[in-house]
Design an enzyme around this catalytic site. Structure first.
Site, mmCIF file in Angstrom:
data_model
loop_
_atom_site.group_PDB
_atom_site.id
_atom_site.type_symbol
_atom_site.label_atom_id
_atom_site.label_comp_id
_atom_site.label_asym_id
_atom_site.label_seq_id
_atom_site.Cartn_x
_atom_site.Cartn_y
_atom_site.Cartn_z
ATOM 1 N N CYS A 102 0.780 -1.243 0.000
ATOM 2 C CA CYS A 102 0.000 0.000 0.000
ATOM 3 C C CYS A 102 0.811 1.292 0.000
ATOM 4 C CB CYS A 102 -0.952 0.002 1.199
ATOM 5 S SG CYS A 102 -2.113 -1.378 1.205
ATOM 6 N N HIS A 156 -1.527 6.342 2.312
ATOM 7 C CA HIS A 156 -1.535 5.386 3.414
ATOM 8 C C HIS A 156 -1.357 6.167 4.705
ATOM 9 C CE1 HIS A 156 -0.453 2.061 6.064
ATOM 10 N NE2 HIS A 156 -0.984 1.263 5.162
#
Length: 577
Positions: A102, A156
């Site tokens: 991510c 993120h």
């Protein structure tokens, strides 16, 4: 302007004639008509550019979504709303993330820089401090007069975005995160014994969840609220909406299981570990193993495998989570229609990376295989990708996944190999902004530049190769330019261990650089020094080579039985530039 003037148009004369003859008068009239049409064409072109310059942006990014969508040819999934978006969009069939995890992927495409430039391969550094004070895509739009807003998981969260989702640099207002996000990994999955567990497979009764809702539902509600706010404002906006599902745990409203009877779910086409797969390339899916339902299976480390019936349950729940996601996307796009902004807002839909569903005996992401790096990517641009018929009525009416499976096809489909790192340049060009310059070979002190070229030129093309310009110096690349997508993944050792999937920077010892073209995937695993971020391509630990035409699932590694020195040279050449 070609096509506007009757042919042939008379040339503009220089001298006067003593007497105007009928034929001359007709020619003069034709000339005046041509000039008026030409002027009108210029006005139309300028007006079209002006409209595009004033266009809003709705940027939808999904967590862990591989292209299991109807518009990508999946016959099992129910994804009518995303398919409807695709029917008004140009869809890229071969789009790839730069790292299948991510934080590195999101920082890469939001800054337009590759992981070796952001120097983020894990979750624990902020690029502005750790690498360079790079501008981001939303920051660029903000600096060009846009109201920029973030809802859900876009950057993120945590260290990698400075605990603020890069606010206030990237966003005009503080980013929104669902209040129920904090319960994602809690024991909210009811087992057959009635007790609550932190399971991987987690269909739930939403009314029993903390707050009586789920994070993606809250994300949709907030995004719709902001669309209604922006409806009354004159300012252009860039609204980024990040959805969690189908990220694990596979927690979704339990009614979506009805769409996927377990007897219809098959195993992956290649649920075994390939014989010639280098051990360094394998991801041992540690985060899966830590879930209560998987722990109970006592699966051996590192290769498993999981029992067949549980593999089917995971695949069933992944599909159910995708349909739950499709519902959220449908509600969001329907709201864009409701507020009257669908004809003045471009929509981009993509994911941060894919997810393995048992292929190669792997689960999760954390690899360089296509199942981990390939993502859906589509662009809806009013007046450019949408058909004339669609613009006369509602563009995105909500379609219930339980009653609609229309099999809509993309408005246009490109077979070009493209990368997410190109998103920054592409969106800037589509919005009529100046495209940021290409980064120099060393760009740590350059605030605004990108390492991904705009892909707008490929919107109307499905050819695999593009012509090179005259004067090419490299004889191997003079006639055609092979489009390449680069991905990479770090490992702490040559063999799978507990931190192989997500090694911290200090533990990285090997980096796998992977080159994907329309014809093959070529990967070399080389020694990496985390202290100076350097890769030693003279110290190759292992390699992989898969030919797409004969081995589309990438099961048969021919690296050790094929001459590939030219591929190694090509990979080095691309990485250096």
């Amino acid at each position: 302007m070609p096509g506007l003037c009757p042919s042939p148009c008379p040339p503009r004369g220089g001298g006067r004639r003593p007497q105007a003859r009928p034929r001359d008068m007709a020619a003069a009239a034709l000339l005046r008509l041509c000039l008026r049409l030409l002027a009108a064409g210029c006005v139309l072109a300028v007006e079209a550019a002006r409209r595009r310059d004033g266009m809003n942006v709705l940027f939808i990014v999904v967590d862990d979504l591989r292209p299991v969508l109807g518009c990508y040819g999946d016959t099992l999934v129910k994804s009518p709303n995303i398919d409807q978006l695709a029917s008004q969009s140009v869809v890229f069939n071969d789009a790839y993330a730069q790292q299948a995890v991510c934080a590195p992927s999101r920082v890469s495409f939001l800054t337009g820089r590759r992981p070796d430039t952001t120097r983020l391969y894990d979750f624990y550094s902020y690029w502005r401090v750790h690498a360079g004070n790079y501008s981001t895509m939303p920051q660029y739009f903000k600096e060009n007069g846009y109201m920029t807003m973030s809802v859900g998981k876009v950057f993120h969260p945590g260290v990698s975005s400075n605990y603020s989702d890069d606010y206030p640099y990237s966003w005009s207002i503080p980013p929104f995160h669902p209040s129920t996000e904090k319960y994602e990994n809690d024991k909210t999955c009811r087992g057959k014994d009635g007790r609550l567990y932190a399971n991987l497979v987690c269909p739930v009764d939403v009314t029993e969840m903390p707050g009586g809702t789920l994070p993606d539902i809250q994300t949709t509600e907030e995004a719709i609220r902001l669309l209604n706010v922006m409806k009354t404002k004159k300012q252009k906006f860039f609204l980024a909406v990040g959805y969690h599902k189908p990220h694990i745990p596979l927690r979704y409203p339990q009614e979506f299981l009805k769409l996927y009877p377990l007897e219809n779910i098959t195993l992956a086409p290649d649920p075994w570990v390939p014989k010639k797969l280098p051990s360094v390339a394998y991801n041992p899916w540690m985060d899966i193993r830590q879930r209560d339902d998987v722990k109970a299976l006592n699966v051996s480390f590192p290769y498993g495998p999981l029992p067949d019936d549980f593999q089917r349950q995971i695949r069933q729940s992944y599909y159910a989570a995708v349909s739950y996601l499709d519902m959220q996307v449908g509600l969001l796009l329907n709201a864009l229609d409701d507020v009257g902004l669908a004809s003045s807002t471009m929509v981009v839909f993509t994911a941060d990376h894919g997810w393995s569903l048992g292929e190669h005996g792997e689960w999760a992401k954390y690899s360089n295989f296509d199942v981990a790096t390939r993502v859906p990517l589509m662009f809806y641009v009013p007046g450019m990708t949408a058909s004339a018929a669609s613009r006369r009525g509602r563009i995105f009416p909500y379609l219930d996944p339980f009653s609609h499976n229309l099999g809509l096809v993309p408005q246009g489909q490109s077979k070009k190999v493209v990368e997410l790192v190109s998103l920054f340049s592409t969106l800037a060009e589509l919005a009529g902004l100046q495209v940021p310059p290409v980064c120099p070979e060393t760009s740590f002190h350059v605030a605004l530049c990108t390492e991904g070229a705009s892909i707008v030129q490929y919107f109307n093309s499905s050819e695999e190769k593009v012509e090179m310009e005259d004067g090419c110096d490299d004889t191997d690349r003079c006639h055609t330019e092979e489009l390449v997508a680069f991905s990479q993944y770090p490992r702490p050792s040559d063999t799978p261990q507990w931190n192989s999937d997500k090694p911290k920077l200090k533990d990285i010892r090997i980096m796998g650089y992977s080159m994907r073209t329309i014809d093959y995937r070529y990967t070399v695993w080389v020694r990496f020094n985390p202290n100076n971020f350097s890769a030693d391509f003279e110290d190759v630990h292992a390699g992989e080579l898969y030919v797409v035409e004969t081995d589309p699932n990438q099961d048969y590694n021919i690296y050790n039985s094929t001459l590939h020195g030219h591929l190694f040279k090509k990979l080095l050449g691309f990485l250096k530039h």
